[in-house]
Design an enzyme around this catalytic site. Structure first.
Site, PDB file in Angstrom:
ATOM      1  N   CYS A   1     -67.626 -47.642  -3.836  1.00 50.93           N
ATOM      2  CA  CYS A   1     -67.876 -49.069  -4.044  1.00 50.93           C
ATOM      3  C   CYS A   1     -66.655 -49.806  -3.503  1.00 50.93           C
ATOM      4  CB  CYS A   1     -68.145 -49.368  -5.523  1.00 50.93           C
ATOM      5  SG  CYS A   1     -66.749 -49.006  -6.606  1.00 50.93           S
ATOM      6  N   LYS A   2     -66.303 -50.931  -4.091  1.00 55.79           N
ATOM      7  CA  LYS A   2     -65.157 -51.696  -3.587  1.00 55.79           C
ATOM      8  C   LYS A   2     -63.833 -51.038  -3.973  1.00 55.79           C
ATOM      9  CE  LYS A   2     -63.201 -56.319  -3.310  1.00 55.79           C
ATOM     10  NZ  LYS A   2     -63.338 -57.721  -3.700  1.00 55.79           N
TER      11      LYS A   2
END
Length: 104
Positions: free
Chosen positions: A66-67
């Site tokens: 993800c981020k």
């Protein structure tokens, strides 16, 4: 689930012939770039995420990001509960990624 550093994630992924890269970020985040050949399923879809993940092959090895690593860790946990045996979370996520980036 295993949390892997970027170096371990890349070396393991490179040697894995049964690998799938899974991006669980939002569409807005994906618009900034994606790891090449990644499949995108937004974890914020809730039940929609679960429904899409259930359609994946549980015999594959999933390299999830993800981020920054939090949502991908959650995604790995959900996937493990759904019967996925091998899920790998990228510590630091896309923010720490120093490899190749593709645009959508």
């Amino acid at each position: 689930m295993a949390d892997l550093t970027q170096q371990d994630w890349i070396s393991q992924l490179t040697a894995d012939k049964n690998a799938v890269i899974l991006d669980v970020r939002t569409p807005e985040e994906v618009a900034l770039g994606i790891i090449p050949n990644a499949l995108h399923i937004d974890i914020y879809k809730g039940q929609g995420f679960i429904d899409e993940v259930k359609q994946l092959d549980t015999s594959k090895n999933y390299y999830v990001y993800c981020k920054v690593g939090g949502r991908s860790g959650q995604a790995c946990s959900v996937m493990n509960q759904l019967g996925f045996k091998n899920t790998y979370n990228l510590i630091g996520g896309f923010t720490a990624w120093r490899g190749e980036v593709a645009s959508i």
